[in-house]
Design an enzyme around this catalytic site. Structure first.
Site, PDB file in Angstrom:
ATOM      1  N   ASP A   1       0.863  -1.173   0.000  1.00  0.00           N
ATOM      2  CA  ASP A   1       0.000   0.000   0.000  1.00  0.00           C
ATOM      3  C   ASP A   1       0.903   1.228   0.000  1.00  0.00           C
ATOM      4  O   ASP A   1       2.018   1.180   0.507  1.00  0.00           O
ATOM      5  CB  ASP A   1      -0.899   0.008   1.236  1.00  0.00           C
ATOM      6  CG  ASP A   1      -1.872   1.181   1.196  1.00  0.00           C
ATOM      7  OD1 ASP A   1      -2.528   1.360   0.156  1.00  0.00           O
ATOM      8  OD2 ASP A   1      -1.953   1.923   2.188  1.00  0.00           O
TER       9      ASP A   1
ATOM     10  N   ASP B   1      -2.359  -0.846   6.443  1.00  0.00           N
ATOM     11  CA  ASP B   1      -3.288  -1.159   5.360  1.00  0.00           C
ATOM     12  C   ASP B   1      -2.809  -2.370   4.553  1.00  0.00           C
ATOM     13  O   ASP B   1      -3.612  -3.189   4.119  1.00  0.00           O
ATOM     14  CB  ASP B   1      -3.453   0.051   4.426  1.00  0.00           C
ATOM     15  CG  ASP B   1      -4.327   1.135   5.069  1.00  0.00           C
ATOM     16  OD1 ASP B   1      -4.790   0.898   6.200  1.00  0.00           O
ATOM     17  OD2 ASP B   1      -4.525   2.188   4.445  1.00  0.00           O
TER      18      ASP B   1
ATOM     19  N   HIS C   1      -3.574  10.537   6.493  1.00  0.00           N
ATOM     20  CA  HIS C   1      -2.543   9.569   6.871  1.00  0.00           C
ATOM     21  C   HIS C   1      -1.798   9.908   8.155  1.00  0.00           C
ATOM     22  O   HIS C   1      -1.080   9.080   8.693  1.00  0.00           O
ATOM     23  CB  HIS C   1      -1.543   9.363   5.728  1.00  0.00           C
ATOM     24  CG  HIS C   1      -1.034  10.628   5.133  1.00  0.00           C
ATOM     25  ND1 HIS C   1      -0.317  11.547   5.858  1.00  0.00           N
ATOM     26  CD2 HIS C   1      -1.151  11.142   3.879  1.00  0.00           C
ATOM     27  CE1 HIS C   1       0.008  12.564   5.069  1.00  0.00           C
ATOM     28  NE2 HIS C   1      -0.496  12.341   3.872  1.00  0.00           N
TER      29      HIS C   1
ATOM     30  N   GLU D   1       1.000   5.527   0.804  1.00  0.00           N
ATOM     31  CA  GLU D   1       0.332   6.755   1.250  1.00  0.00           C
ATOM     32  C   GLU D   1       0.914   7.860   0.381  1.00  0.00           C
ATOM     33  O   GLU D   1       2.108   7.841   0.052  1.00  0.00           O
ATOM     34  CB  GLU D   1       0.607   7.024   2.728  1.00  0.00           C
ATOM     35  CG  GLU D   1       0.046   5.964   3.677  1.00  0.00           C
ATOM     36  CD  GLU D   1      -1.468   5.817   3.630  1.00  0.00           C
ATOM     37  OE1 GLU D   1      -2.149   6.834   3.373  1.00  0.00           O
ATOM     38  OE2 GLU D   1      -1.963   4.695   3.809  1.00  0.00           O
TER      39      GLU D   1
ATOM     40  N   HIS E   1      -4.714   3.620   7.488  1.00  0.00           N
ATOM     41  CA  HIS E   1      -4.070   4.737   6.806  1.00  0.00           C
ATOM     42  C   HIS E   1      -2.612   4.899   7.167  1.00  0.00           C
ATOM     43  O   HIS E   1      -2.056   5.986   7.066  1.00  0.00           O
ATOM     44  CB  HIS E   1      -4.832   6.052   7.013  1.00  0.00           C
ATOM     45  CG  HIS E   1      -6.108   6.067   6.233  1.00  0.00           C
ATOM     46  ND1 HIS E   1      -6.139   5.856   4.872  1.00  0.00           N
ATOM     47  CD2 HIS E   1      -7.398   6.222   6.630  1.00  0.00           C
ATOM     48  CE1 HIS E   1      -7.400   5.901   4.471  1.00  0.00           C
ATOM     49  NE2 HIS E   1      -8.177   6.097   5.522  1.00  0.00           N
TER      50      HIS E   1
END
Lengths: 128, 726
Positions: free
Chosen positions: B540, B686, B591, B542, B681
């Site tokens: 994942d 995640d 985030h 951010e 987040h």
């Protein structure tokens, strides 16, 4: 004429008693304190025998020995290694390179003298 | 196709069918009529066109509304009911259906929920029972695993192809070096998996020279054939950080005594080699110095003795030589050789101990074994010393025993004093001190106290601790006699160098998985491989925002691996990235990464090569992967790093499985599957949750006949969501 001994050692404290000993026994003495000086002295004086230390500043004793043995005109020169390197391999290496004797420090004067005399019988038994 | 679209297609086709039938019948009827009857009908049609059109429109509209009502009240809720009931039955017994639709469907939903309630109770009860049984077996496994993990040597076990089946933390520390090995093409021109990570299922050859291992294995094979007793092979590995590793290789044999894999036992010998080298240098150097000095002294002395009549000046020269060389001898002994002995003593295994702890141990032992009372002030400050606790307590007891014999006393007072760099441990009594002669006798004694003994003398142990002893009378102070141990004071080490306390993990630690012996070969056609056999990297990102093309940048990448259907949370990639642009406030709210957290972090061009290494040879999985992949692809030009791995998307796979569900957002799927997200987040939080979702999706996909990577990818492509573009 007395035989000529070249003493090669960078330690004056070992050169002085050796010089005294050799002179007392009727040899002429020349002194060199490095490999380069030794080669110059050999070329200049053509000594009969060299008392050669191994650990020298610049060219080391092994190299000096090798150079001497490569020159046909210097073949008659006797070489006695006089060194603090006491391992078996050091001794073997010295002999392979063409030394006549290998004496490990500390040595007795008598022992050393006997070896020198073996190669340079005294012409004149009267010491200086 | 989404369920709504499917239904309206069906409704449209049905309507069209009816219109065609009615139109055909009207045409037939029209042809039966006479011309004047045609005129009458046309007149009526023209005259009342508005009524007829309105009537038709109302009928059609009514029909549409009815259909929509049927769809919303009956068809859609029923489809949802089916999917959700399946979720309950398959992956999440805690899931409950939100009753909606017609009365009957609401009743049905409630009945299903009631059934689910009972099913869940039963499920939890059975699960609890199984867990209890399982825990016992698992505890034993965990102890073994924790032990392996805490060994001072690195352990790696590989199968025949060099795939890692087990490793411990020490191996990871020793093998994962600071620089990644370059990616080198093999003979076929294809890239070889040469990442710098160690992990289950990864190849050992990524982190260690294949030639050396192959050589060791060849040697072992030869020894096996010759039925040699000693079947291990050794080599030394030098890593890019110039660390020397001694690697002991041992075979792992199957029942038929054929090699099924191999062990590597890794020891860091960098320090040891350096120590040996330095000690050897020091020793040789000292010996040569000693030889030179004694040669000068001996030669000079012998000359003086042989020629006593020599000139005064010559005698003076020689005497001077003897003098300076004697000083030099002393200097060599003092400086070089004592340093050498200090070297050896430093390497005696001594443990850091507080003096109060030592008094506590020793007073109890003296009481039990020798019936001697040692009294020590409980409130004194504890000093740190380094001792071999067992050996040192034994010499202490030995001293107590001798003191008891000489003084006829059974009670001594103890004290700790700090004197500069030394710590003094004192035993005191009224009366005379012990003579030096007696102490010398003790020193030669072998250490025996009661039934305990060591194959060393008293002096050996004292020397190995760099300690000193003596006895004296405190004439000016206490009027008591002392027996004193002098020990060098020790500093508290930095916390980093202290050994960790082993805590048994709750679950099975992730660093071993013996099922790997049944792994298929090294290079099968990846598309045809079943999903449950593939290795996945779940990741994942951010970002500074949601617009990859509009200049938004990655600020964090988190990834974990799924291997052999296990989520390996410890083999993680968790990296903050300096985006080299300001962070919009709105994104911080999502985030929670503050701008100062990114100061000094590597930039994306430094992070992506490492991330690519981490993913190499695996399938990438992400939720809404199109977005994350777009973020990575936007950097291709800048970094030259292309992510060519096959990709799967949990959002699309969820849509494949549950088309009736309106929501396939990350949170909605997690809720449906009963997955708790730790660190929502954060990229790593995640990624872990996505991994858990993906693991639940695999068996559900299999029920639908989606077994291979290719089938999963093709099914994903057909869903509505796959058309989203970034």
């Amino acid at each position: 004429m007395a035989s000529l001994v070249l003493i090669v050692d960078d330690e004056p404290n070992i050169v002085i008693p050796l010089q005294f000993l050799m002179e007392k026994n009727g040899y002429d003495v020349v002194i060199a304190q490095s490999g380069e000086e030794a080669l110059e002295a050999i070329a200049k004086y053509i000594p009969d025998l060299i008392l050669l230390d191994i650990m020298l500043p610049g060219i080391d004793g092994y190299e000096v020995c090798e150079i001497v043995r490569l020159r046909p005109e210097w073949q008659h020169i006797k070489i006695i290694f006089l060194t603090a390197k006491g391992r078996d391999v050091d001794l073997a290496k010295g002999m392979v390179l063409g030394a006549d004797e290998y004496v490990i420090k500390p040595f007795s004067n008598e022992e050393l003298l006997a070896k020198v005399k073996k190669y340079l019988p005294l012409l004149n038994e009267n010491p200086k | 196709m989404r369920i709504q679209n499917k239904f309206w297609w069906f409704a449209g086709v049905t309507l069209l069918f009816f219109v065609i039938i009615i139109f055909s019948m009207a045409l037939l009827f029209w042809q039966q009529l006479l011309p004047h009857q045609h005129d009458v009908l046309l007149n009526i049609f023209k005259k009342h066109f508005a009524y007829i059109f309105l009537g038709l429109f109302i009928i059609l509209a009514g029909f549409g509304i009815l259909l929509d009502w049927v769809f919303r009240i009956y068809i859609l809720p029923l489809n949802k009911l089916v999917e959700e009931a399946h979720v309950i039955a398959s992956v999440n017994p805690s899931h409950r259906i939100k009753p909606e639709g017609s009365k009957d469907i609401i009743r049905l939903s409630k009945i299903v929920n009631e059934g689910a309630e009972r099913y869940e109770q039963l499920y939890q009860q059975v699960r609890q029972e199984i867990l209890q049984e399982y825990e016992h077996a698992e505890d034993e496994k965990n102890i073994l695993a924790a032990l392996i993990d805490e060994l001072p040597e690195g352990i790696v076990i590989c199968n025949e192809q060099g795939k890692i089946l087990l490793y411990n933390q020490q191996a990871r520390l020793l093998l994962e070096h600071s620089e990644c090995v370059d990616i080198a093409p093999n003979d076929n021109g294809a890239e070889v998996d040469r990442s710098c990570f160690i992990g289950l299922g990864r190849s050992i050859y990524n982190v260690m020279d294949a030639h050396k291992i192959t050589h060791a294995l060849d040697e072992i094979s030869r020894k096996l054939v010759q039925a040699d007793e000693e079947i291990t092979a050794f080599f030394v590995n030098v890593d890019p950080d110039n660390r020397l590793l001694r690697v002991e290789t041992m075979p792992l044999l199957n029942q038929k005594a054929e090699m099924a894999g191999f062990f590597l036992i890794l020891t860091d010998i960098t320090q040891q080699v350096e120590f040996t080298k330095e000690a050897q240098f020091l020793m040789e150097n000292s010996i040569q110095k000693l030889r030179a000095s004694s040669a000068a002294i001996r030669s000079s002395i012998e000359a003086i003795l042989k020629y006593p009549q020599m000139k005064k000046a010559q005698l003076k020269d020689l005497a001077q030589i003897i003098h300076t060389e004697t000083i030099s001898l002393g200097d060599t002994l003092e400086r070089k050789l004592s340093r050498f002995s200090g070297f050896v003593k430093e390497h005696w295994p001594l443990a850091l101990t507080g003096t109060t702890d030592f008094w506590r141990i020793i007073s109890r032992k003296a009481k039990d074994k020798l019936k001697i009372d040692l009294v020590w002030p409980a409130n004194e400050t504890s000093q740190q010393i380094r001792i071999d606790t067992y050996a040192f307590s034994l010499i202490f007891l030995f001293v107590c025993l001798q003191l008891k014999k000489i003084t006829n006393r059974t009670r001594f007072e103890c004290a700790t004093n700090r004197e500069g760099r030394f710590v003094c441990l004192d035993l005191t009594w009224p009366g005379d001190p012990i003579s030096i002669e007696e102490l010398h006798r003790w020193e030669r004694h072998q250490l025996i106290v009661d039934d305990e003994r060591m194959p060393f003398t008293f002096k050996d142990i004292i020397d190995s601790h760099n300690a000193e002893i003596w006895s004296y009378f405190g004439k000016q102070t206490t009027q008591r006699s002392y027996f004193r141990f002098y020990l060098p004071a020790a500093k508290r080490p930095l916390p980093d160098s202290l050994r960790r306390v082993t805590v048994l993990p709750e679950g099975r630690p992730e660093f071993y998985d013996f099922d790997l012996f049944n792994q298929p070969g090294q290079t099968p056609e990846i598309d045809q491989r079943p999903l449950n056999e593939l290795t996945f990297t779940i990741f994942d990102t951010e970002t500074t925002g949601l617009n990859p093309r509009g200049g938004d940048e990655i600020i964090s990448i988190g990834a974990v691996r799924i291997f052999n259907q296990r989520l390996l949370q410890e083999e993680r990639f968790d990296q903050l990235v300096d985006p080299q642009r300001p962070l919009p406030k709105e994104s911080i709210q999502v985030h929670g990464i503050q701008p100062e957290m990114l100061i000094g972090k590597p930039t994306i061009d430094m992070v992506l090569p490492r991330f690519q290494q981490f993913c190499r040879g695996t399938i990438l999985v992400a939720h809404n992967a199109a977005f994350d992949m777009r973020m990575l692809q936007m950097k291709e030009g800048q970094t030259g790093i292309n992510f060519i791995n096959p990709v799967l998307d949990t959002m699309l796979l969820s849509a494949v499985l549950h088309p009736a569900q309106e929501k396939h957002s990350f949170d909605a799927i997690a809720e449906r599957f009963g997955i708790r997200i730790v660190g929502r987040h954060t990229a790593i939080g995640d990624a872990i949750a996505t991994g858990e979702i993906f693991l639940k999706l695999i068996p559900l996909l299999a029920e639908k006949g989606i077994l291979t990577l290719r089938q999963a990818r093709e099914a994903s492509q057909k869903t509505y969501y796959s058309r989203l573009k970034y």
